[in-house]
Motif scaffolding. Sequence first.
Motif, mmCIF file in Angstrom:
data_model
loop_
_atom_site.group_PDB
_atom_site.id
_atom_site.type_symbol
_atom_site.label_atom_id
_atom_site.label_comp_id
_atom_site.label_asym_id
_atom_site.label_seq_id
_atom_site.Cartn_x
_atom_site.Cartn_y
_atom_site.Cartn_z
ATOM 1 N N MET A 143 0.816 -1.213 -0.004
ATOM 2 C CA MET A 143 0.065 -0.025 0.043
ATOM 3 C C MET A 143 0.862 1.272 0.006
ATOM 4 O O MET A 143 0.629 2.250 -0.825
ATOM 5 C CB MET A 143 -0.945 0.163 1.328
ATOM 6 C CG MET A 143 -1.884 -1.314 1.179
ATOM 7 S SD MET A 143 -3.007 -1.144 -0.085
ATOM 8 C CE MET A 143 -4.193 0.319 0.334
ATOM 9 N N VAL A 144 1.944 1.387 0.657
ATOM 10 C CA VAL A 144 2.753 2.327 1.031
ATOM 11 C C VAL A 144 3.712 2.706 -0.462
ATOM 12 O O VAL A 144 3.359 3.780 -1.055
ATOM 13 C CB VAL A 144 3.903 2.259 1.921
ATOM 14 C CG1 VAL A 144 4.906 3.349 2.096
ATOM 15 C CG2 VAL A 144 3.406 2.205 3.435
ATOM 16 N N GLY A 157 0.496 2.387 -3.875
ATOM 17 C CA GLY A 157 -0.918 2.810 -3.642
ATOM 18 C C GLY A 157 -0.843 4.065 -4.853
ATOM 19 O O GLY A 157 -2.050 4.065 -5.644
ATOM 20 N N GLY A 158 -0.048 5.100 -4.824
ATOM 21 C CA GLY A 158 0.005 6.103 -5.813
ATOM 22 C C GLY A 158 -0.052 5.647 -7.297
ATOM 23 O O GLY A 158 -0.520 6.050 -8.010
ATOM 24 N N GLY A 199 -2.782 11.044 -5.171
ATOM 25 C CA GLY A 199 -2.556 10.637 -3.685
ATOM 26 C C GLY A 199 -3.726 10.312 -2.913
ATOM 27 O O GLY A 199 -3.567 10.058 -1.543
ATOM 28 N N TYR A 206 -3.941 6.807 -1.071
ATOM 29 C CA TYR A 206 -2.809 6.652 0.022
ATOM 30 C C TYR A 206 -3.262 7.486 1.031
ATOM 31 O O TYR A 206 -3.256 7.016 2.384
ATOM 32 C CB TYR A 206 -1.536 6.991 -0.676
ATOM 33 C CG TYR A 206 -0.356 6.823 0.664
ATOM 34 C CD1 TYR A 206 -0.029 5.482 0.944
ATOM 35 C CD2 TYR A 206 0.113 8.051 1.033
ATOM 36 C CE1 TYR A 206 1.010 5.670 1.813
ATOM 37 C CE2 TYR A 206 1.097 8.095 1.914
ATOM 38 C CZ TYR A 206 1.345 6.892 2.235
ATOM 39 O OH TYR A 206 2.540 6.736 3.212
ATOM 40 N N THR A 207 -3.835 8.618 0.852
ATOM 41 C CA THR A 207 -4.307 9.379 2.056
ATOM 42 C C THR A 207 -5.198 8.749 2.859
ATOM 43 O O THR A 207 -5.272 8.849 3.892
ATOM 44 C CB THR A 207 -4.587 10.921 1.516
ATOM 45 O OG1 THR A 207 -3.459 11.438 0.902
ATOM 46 C CG2 THR A 207 -5.049 11.824 2.856
ATOM 47 N N TYR A 241 -6.232 5.747 3.086
ATOM 48 C CA TYR A 241 -5.337 4.586 3.460
ATOM 49 C C TYR A 241 -4.666 4.823 5.004
ATOM 50 O O TYR A 241 -4.840 4.497 5.910
ATOM 51 C CB TYR A 241 -4.504 3.946 2.819
ATOM 52 C CG TYR A 241 -3.392 2.897 3.550
ATOM 53 C CD1 TYR A 241 -3.761 1.677 3.909
ATOM 54 C CD2 TYR A 241 -2.078 3.094 3.547
ATOM 55 C CE1 TYR A 241 -3.020 0.940 4.317
ATOM 56 C CE2 TYR A 241 -1.165 2.432 4.321
ATOM 57 C CZ TYR A 241 -1.799 1.069 4.642
ATOM 58 O OH TYR A 241 -0.816 0.465 5.484
ATOM 59 N N MET A 242 -3.753 6.059 4.859
ATOM 60 C CA MET A 242 -3.126 6.345 5.931
ATOM 61 C C MET A 242 -3.942 7.128 7.095
ATOM 62 O O MET A 242 -3.566 6.626 8.443
ATOM 63 C CB MET A 242 -2.254 7.479 5.616
ATOM 64 C CG MET A 242 -0.785 6.864 4.848
ATOM 65 S SD MET A 242 -0.030 5.824 5.810
ATOM 66 C CE MET A 242 0.703 6.795 7.159
ATOM 67 N N PHE A 272 -9.302 1.498 -0.400
ATOM 68 C CA PHE A 272 -8.209 1.900 0.198
ATOM 69 C C PHE A 272 -8.460 2.230 2.129
ATOM 70 O O PHE A 272 -7.579 2.099 2.615
ATOM 71 C CB PHE A 272 -7.253 2.777 -0.215
ATOM 72 C CG PHE A 272 -6.620 2.451 -1.477
ATOM 73 C CD1 PHE A 272 -7.106 1.496 -2.380
ATOM 74 C CD2 PHE A 272 -5.350 2.903 -1.435
ATOM 75 C CE1 PHE A 272 -6.050 1.066 -3.435
ATOM 76 C CE2 PHE A 272 -4.320 2.517 -2.769
ATOM 77 C CZ PHE A 272 -4.901 1.627 -3.391
#
Length: 389
Positions: free
Chosen positions: A232-233, A236-237, A252, A255-256, A258-259, A309
């Motif tokens: 994912m890290v 993801g993008g 992004g 990913y955002t 997800y984080m 995500f």
Amino acid sequence: MNDIAITVNAPVKSVSRLAHRVAVSALFFTQGLCFASWASRIPTFQQKFHLNEAEVGGLLLALPAGLMVALPFSGWFTAKFGSRKIVLAATVVYALTLVVIGLSPSVYALLGGLFAFGFSGNMVNIAVNTQAVQVEAMYRKPIMASFHGLWSLAGFTGASIGTMMIGFGLIPFWHYVIITSAALLIAAISSGFVIKDEGTVAVDQPVFAKPDKALMLLGVIAFSGLMCEGAMVDWGGIYFKEIVHAEKAWIGAGYTAYMCTMAGGRFVADWFTARFGMKTMLQISGSLIAAGLLLSVIFPHLYTAIAGFFIVGFGVSSIIPLVYGEAGKSTTMSAGVALAAVSTVGFLGFLLGPPIIGFAAAATNLRVSYTIIAVMGLTVTLLSSRLKQ
């Protein structure tokens, strides 16, 4: 391994369990802040040394190399000298290494600095998680995930500070001097409140401790979870760019999402674990990872992929805190050695996940690769069914 003895001195009466928790939380935050501060300036170092993408990739291998070399030693040192001494000493070294990295006059010096950063960072990781296991025992309820949540929160904080420093035109050295000063201050204040444990290991105790069957099962669960996290890290993008075909401003977004849920999920995971149990939480976590990834693969559109995500972040959030918390309760070896053994197996998943995704994508496509990661989520669910509640 049964000849290991760890004795934990009774905390001074004036130090409450809340004070212990706050001190350990502060050290988790400090570690996350230092790591994010380094990561936020990677583009600066790339520009400074005129590195292409491949050279940056090679440079970044120095940090996990140091981490992997440190894994067995960190457990042994924590068992030998006690987690208090190691976490405080390693935090100081970890923070000071940031300044060394900022001073790097060449790529080779930077490589050495990153290796030391990875080595000392893992020393902090094992020792601070050993402290967390002991604090959790005082509360007699799950609180491990909240510690890891603060590490994630520090990641956002460090990235934001890094962006601000770049905006001010501050070079990495002075940026890192500020972060290191804050880290040393936090370590000094926390030193009087972390648990004063004294560790001893038998003279013939090997540095490299092979995990028993129960710890190996936890290690494989960690491997599966960290493989998902690494994918994912790193990808993801790219998934949003190549598969979702998101516009530049939205690349992004996944990913955002997800984080945010990975960090936020850690602050609520303890309550759910207390309510449903560790085994059930791990099963739910694996199922969420699989469901979120399959949603993103089957419906590779902007909003469904973001939702996918978002779900994966919740799934990933509690796996490592739960596994570490359980490993720290091992009855066959000390908490530090057990954590190092599980971390060794688990971290391989974080390292192998991204390249496996890349190879699979080259042979097929990225959607197929993400299906493989969904299977790893299901693996977490299936393996967790073999754990005792």
